[in-house]
Design an enzyme around this catalytic site. Structure first.
Site, PDB file in Angstrom:
ATOM      1  N   HIS A 185      20.146  46.588  27.143  1.00 19.33           N
ATOM      2  CA  HIS A 185      19.226  46.360  26.019  1.00 19.33           C
ATOM      3  C   HIS A 185      19.985  45.768  24.830  1.00 19.33           C
ATOM      4  CE1 HIS A 185      16.867  47.688  22.437  1.00 19.33           C
ATOM      5  NE2 HIS A 185      15.889  47.221  23.199  1.00 19.33           N
ATOM      6  N   THR A 187      20.489  46.596  21.969  1.00 20.41           N
ATOM      7  CA  THR A 187      21.281  47.503  21.136  1.00 20.41           C
ATOM      8  C   THR A 187      22.535  48.018  21.846  1.00 20.41           C
ATOM      9  OG1 THR A 187      19.884  49.306  21.932  1.00 20.41           O
ATOM     10  CG2 THR A 187      19.292  48.336  19.810  1.00 20.41           C
ATOM     11  N   LYS A 188      22.723  47.594  23.091  1.00 12.67           N
ATOM     12  CA  LYS A 188      23.874  48.084  23.852  1.00 12.67           C
ATOM     13  C   LYS A 188      25.082  47.163  23.665  1.00 12.67           C
ATOM     14  CE  LYS A 188      21.797  51.626  25.620  1.00 12.67           C
ATOM     15  NZ  LYS A 188      20.407  51.393  25.229  1.00 12.67           N
ATOM     16  N   LEU A 189      26.255  47.714  23.961  1.00  9.76           N
ATOM     17  CA  LEU A 189      27.489  46.944  23.796  1.00  9.76           C
ATOM     18  C   LEU A 189      27.382  45.598  24.533  1.00  9.76           C
ATOM     19  CD1 LEU A 189      30.570  46.766  23.125  1.00  9.76           C
ATOM     20  CD2 LEU A 189      30.946  47.837  25.339  1.00  9.76           C
TER      21      LEU A 189
END
Ligand code: T4K
Length: 383
Positions: A185, A187-189
């Protein structure tokens, strides 16, 4: 009194690659007119991720929730699955959609992961698996979980939404258990805007997940099982390839940010950093602290509100606990009396802003603000 930030500081900012690489890939996709269904970008990303994560078997899907849902489906489980209440709703919702009943197990107060000492007492004739979450990228007690699973012949599934690139005892995190899900997603690294993957340890399971994400089709004329459409499209895969190229730099930046936070938060009473690095190469996906109300002089909820006044936007991941969802209220394991640590922790944890673009001066300032809030809280109390 520290000054308010001029612009809002969010908890997260997606890792975005330089635009030209992505545009070139979109041009290629448009020219070939191959938009989805295991195209060239998809194949290149899958190979790139296997290399980066140092694993052999991985199936890309359109988000982390579908990765979990289909990964669990591929194991043909039934009955009960022991899991944690301290996670994002997707973890237990993936069980719901597989007609499996979650059995909530309390968490460890230090790692915030499923408490391995409490798993065995929850095993019944109905138990078919353990579903652990590597919360905030910190590994579960994978070795002890495997021992329990072997003793009772259970499958082990890991939600590794936060554990992209985590290495534990020198091994990639996804080599533990029967499967590990990753979320890509925004918002993930590592992100593909929306996306995810299931990492497994054998080629047959990988093939089965590949079929499940494509309507259960074995080939163009045979449908072997009831699947879904969970394919990652070419544009997202192409962007993922470009993001993968810069991930190492982002990790280096985040390591510095983490060290800076740790340095400046160290001496503030009542603030404890969650992420530890023992035997582990961290995913650097979140930076999380625990606020002890007694020592800090203020509750986590009030700190969250106060920080907003300074334009700092933190998050209370994972509030509410999954065990508090209305549809689990008839479950014995969901009762708060059975989950004392999770109920305490969920009121103490605060996710602080964490992304490579964040300047070290801004981190120092956030820490100074937290220190000021603490000192002021003590002053207010003594007046
Ligand atoms: N298991 C676990 C343990 C998980 O944490 C998650 C997801 C899953 C499973 C399921 O995986 P996915 O199906 O999502 O792949 C976010 C994410 O949506 C979610 O993926 C994530 N975990 C969860 C922990 O956080 P929200 O509701 O907090 O996101 P949101 O929209 O408030 O964004 C947070 C901040 O990020 C914003 O303040 C600003 C920034 N942001 C966000 C987006 C979407 C941007 O700058 N740009 C963006 O495009 O859920």
């Amino acid at each position: 009194m520290p000054e308010k930030f001029e612009n809002p500081i969010p908890v997260n900012k997606p890792l975005i690659p330089e635009i030209n690489g992505s545009l070139k890939r979109i041009e290629e996709i448009f020219n070939t007119k191959w938009l989805t269904n295991n195209g060239e970008q998809h194949q290149e990303l899958e190979t790139g991720l296997k290399d980066y994560l140092n694993i052999d078997y991985l199936s890309l899907v359109n988000n982390g929730t579908m990765a979990l849902l289909l990964g669990i489906k591929s194991l043909d489980l039934n009955g009960e699955v022991i899991t944690t209440p301290f996670t994002f709703p997707a973890t237990t919702q993936a069980l719901d959609w597989n007609n499996l009943q979650p059995v909530f197990c309390d968490i460890d107060p230090i790692t915030l992961n499923i408490d391995v000492n409490k798993i065995e007492s929850l095993i019944t004739e109905e138990t078919s698996a353990i579903l652990g979450v590597h919360v905030f990228g910190n590994p579960c007690d994978v070795e002890r979980i495997q021992k329990i699973a072997d003793k009772y012949n259970l499958k082990v599934i890991y939600d590794g939404a936060h554990a992209f690139g985590t290495i534990y005892n020198g091994k990639p995190i996804s080599t533990y258990g029967d499967m590990t899900m990753f979320s890509f997603h925004a918002t993930k690294l590592f992100n593909t805007i929306e996306g995810g993957a299931v990492a497994v340890n054998d080629s047959l399971l990988e093939k089965k997940i590949d079929q499940l994400k494509n309507f259960g089709m074995i080939n163009k004329e045979e449908v072997g099982m009831s699947g879904l459409n969970a394919k990652l499209n070419e544009v997202q895969a192409g962007i993922g390839i470009e993001v993968l190229k810069i991930i190492q730099y982002e990790r280096i930046k985040r390591k510095k940010i983490k060290e800076t936070y740790e340095k400046y938060l160290k001496n503030i009473p009542g603030v404890r950093v969650i992420t530890t690095l023992e035997n582990e190469e961290n995913s650097y996906q979140y930076f999380v602290v625990k606020i002890n109300e007694l020592e800090f002089g203020m509750s986590r909820d009030l700190v969250y509100e106060k920080l907003k006044e300074y334009n700092v936007y933190t998050r209370k991941y994972f509030n509410p606990l999954c065990s508090d969802f209305p549809w689990y209220q008839n479950l014995d394991s969901a009762k708060s009396i059975n989950l004392p640590t999770a109920h305490r922790i969920v009121n103490e944890v605060l996710t602080l802003p964490f992304y490579g673009e964040l300047e070290l001066e801004a981190i120092k300032k956030i820490c100074k603000i937290i220190e000021y809030i603490h000192k002021n809280a003590k002053k207010e109390k003594s007046n």
